[in-house]
Design an enzyme around this catalytic site. Sequence first.
Site, mmCIF file in Angstrom:
data_model
loop_
_atom_site.group_PDB
_atom_site.id
_atom_site.type_symbol
_atom_site.label_atom_id
_atom_site.label_comp_id
_atom_site.label_asym_id
_atom_site.label_seq_id
_atom_site.Cartn_x
_atom_site.Cartn_y
_atom_site.Cartn_z
ATOM 1 N N GLU A 247 9.332 0.675 2.465
ATOM 2 C CA GLU A 247 9.008 2.081 2.722
ATOM 3 C C GLU A 247 9.157 2.322 4.220
ATOM 4 O O GLU A 247 9.719 3.317 4.647
ATOM 5 C CB GLU A 247 7.584 2.440 2.260
ATOM 6 C CG GLU A 247 7.298 3.937 2.367
ATOM 7 C CD GLU A 247 5.875 4.334 1.974
ATOM 8 O OE1 GLU A 247 4.963 3.473 2.062
ATOM 9 O OE2 GLU A 247 5.671 5.500 1.591
ATOM 10 N N ASP B 122 1.672 6.740 -6.895
ATOM 11 C CA ASP B 122 1.078 6.116 -5.704
ATOM 12 C C ASP B 122 -0.423 6.431 -5.572
ATOM 13 O O ASP B 122 -1.246 5.612 -5.932
ATOM 14 C CB ASP B 122 1.840 6.537 -4.443
ATOM 15 C CG ASP B 122 1.838 5.473 -3.348
ATOM 16 O OD1 ASP B 122 1.245 4.400 -3.572
ATOM 17 O OD2 ASP B 122 2.433 5.704 -2.285
ATOM 18 N N ASP B 123 -0.754 7.598 -5.015
ATOM 19 C CA ASP B 123 -2.167 7.985 -4.794
ATOM 20 C C ASP B 123 -2.386 9.409 -5.309
ATOM 21 O O ASP B 123 -2.565 10.343 -4.516
ATOM 22 C CB ASP B 123 -2.491 7.925 -3.303
ATOM 23 C CG ASP B 123 -2.376 6.522 -2.745
ATOM 24 O OD1 ASP B 123 -3.216 5.677 -3.080
ATOM 25 O OD2 ASP B 123 -1.413 6.264 -1.991
ATOM 26 N N HIS C 290 2.884 1.792 -10.100
ATOM 27 C CA HIS C 290 2.566 1.900 -8.676
ATOM 28 C C HIS C 290 1.563 3.032 -8.506
ATOM 29 O O HIS C 290 1.925 4.186 -8.291
ATOM 30 C CB HIS C 290 3.842 2.157 -7.871
ATOM 31 C CG HIS C 290 3.638 2.130 -6.386
ATOM 32 N ND1 HIS C 290 4.645 1.813 -5.493
ATOM 33 C CD2 HIS C 290 2.537 2.376 -5.623
ATOM 34 C CE1 HIS C 290 4.173 1.868 -4.255
ATOM 35 N NE2 HIS C 290 2.890 2.219 -4.307
ATOM 36 N N HIS D 210 -2.559 3.337 -6.901
ATOM 37 C CA HIS D 210 -3.739 2.701 -6.316
ATOM 38 C C HIS D 210 -4.974 3.364 -6.906
ATOM 39 O O HIS D 210 -5.152 4.573 -6.758
ATOM 40 C CB HIS D 210 -3.727 2.872 -4.797
ATOM 41 C CG HIS D 210 -2.502 2.286 -4.152
ATOM 42 N ND1 HIS D 210 -2.488 1.019 -3.613
ATOM 43 C CD2 HIS D 210 -1.246 2.772 -3.995
ATOM 44 C CE1 HIS D 210 -1.272 0.764 -3.140
ATOM 45 N NE2 HIS D 210 -0.501 1.815 -3.363
ATOM 46 N N HIS E 35 4.355 -4.201 -1.730
ATOM 47 C CA HIS E 35 4.912 -3.016 -1.070
ATOM 48 C C HIS E 35 5.881 -3.465 0.012
ATOM 49 O O HIS E 35 5.506 -4.258 0.886
ATOM 50 C CB HIS E 35 3.787 -2.214 -0.393
ATOM 51 C CG HIS E 35 2.976 -1.377 -1.326
ATOM 52 N ND1 HIS E 35 2.359 -1.889 -2.428
ATOM 53 C CD2 HIS E 35 2.680 -0.045 -1.302
ATOM 54 C CE1 HIS E 35 1.710 -0.907 -3.049
ATOM 55 N NE2 HIS E 35 1.885 0.220 -2.382
HETATM 56 ZN ZN LIG Z 1 1.481 2.286 -2.753
#
Ligand SMILES: [Zn+2]
Length: 382
Positions: free
Chosen positions: A231, A310-311, A44, A46, A228
């Site tokens: 969340e 994630d990021d 996961h 990006h 996704h």
């Molecule tokens: Zn994500």
Amino acid sequence: MSGGPMSGGPMSGGSVSGGHEPARDIRPLTLTEALDALPKVELHCHVEGTMRPATVVELATRAGLPLPTTDVTELYTYNSLDEFLTVFWLVQSTLTTRDDWARLGYESVLDAAAHGRVYAELFFTPARHLAAGSALGDIVAGLSEGLAAAETETGSVAMLIADVDRAFGPSAGVAMVEDLVRLRRAGAPGVERVLGVGMDSTERGVDPASFADAYRLAARHGLRRTGHQGENSPPTAIATLVDVLGAERVDHGLSLVDDPELMTRFAAERIPLTVCPNSNIRIANAFPALADHPYPAMRAGGLLATLNTDDPALTDLDLGYEYASVATAFDYSFDDMVAIALDGVTASWLPDDDARALRARIHTAADTLRPRLAASPVYPEG
Ligand SMILES: [Zn+2]
């Protein structure tokens, strides 16, 4: 997959943090150092969220795009999810040519390999670029070229997942999958790295079932499926993603802890979840601190809950830090963290032989790191 992107990759390599065998080191290690060096999988992440701020400034300058600031220490500043999305879109907007995507892919893998990531399935979300006239084939070719170059240099492998952007609606999702299917049929450059499709962007007020056509099309053409969910959406939305859309994996999946029955089912079926605890705090402000995150409840409930960033560039994270901070916050041992790394392999879409080799590699590395950890004096973990 012989001859494909995985050949000569890190699955059977002997090194701990990349493709190069370091001189045998017996220096004592802190838990943080050992977890940084442990070979890890990420499912996961990006790719746009890995862009170095200096690269954003350089690409924006070249493309003549205005930036709110050219101070690389100020660029990634946000105080809410909405402000974060504005920054994310700004980063995306700097990617205009195939070479830009190649550079992004290259730097992304270099930065992750430095913290022990040996295998990743990376998201890219092309909706905005496709709407602006970019060709999916150029994006895929550019990204793949950059990932391959970094793989040669570091031994760290990255495959791709093409994400549907919910904000662009169901028909854009179908169009992207159709595009991808066409590229696969044509054997377009780099398309062999795209393993499947996912779905991201806002969850609130969006019924995941409205994207069923895109997922059905992906399944029909042998693409893997994740998405996704959970969340910012209830457990029923997670169930829809799996039962209606046929997703094999769930990205985040946090709200499962609100539905014990569904959680028991997900645990029994070993449906993988790609959890990003630090991101949930830094981006979504979903929990005040790591100690408040449901990750331990998910693990204790028997869920196949993996750890991911994630990021990472936008949140100043790396996968080594993700592991170390979770270990510290929840008092997990080195071997608890090795089990999480191994679960990352189980949750991946690696072919069985590659998965077996990577598991063996993690065990071997853990056996090398463990005694150095045990021999070390107690360091305060910061
Ligand atoms: Zn994500």
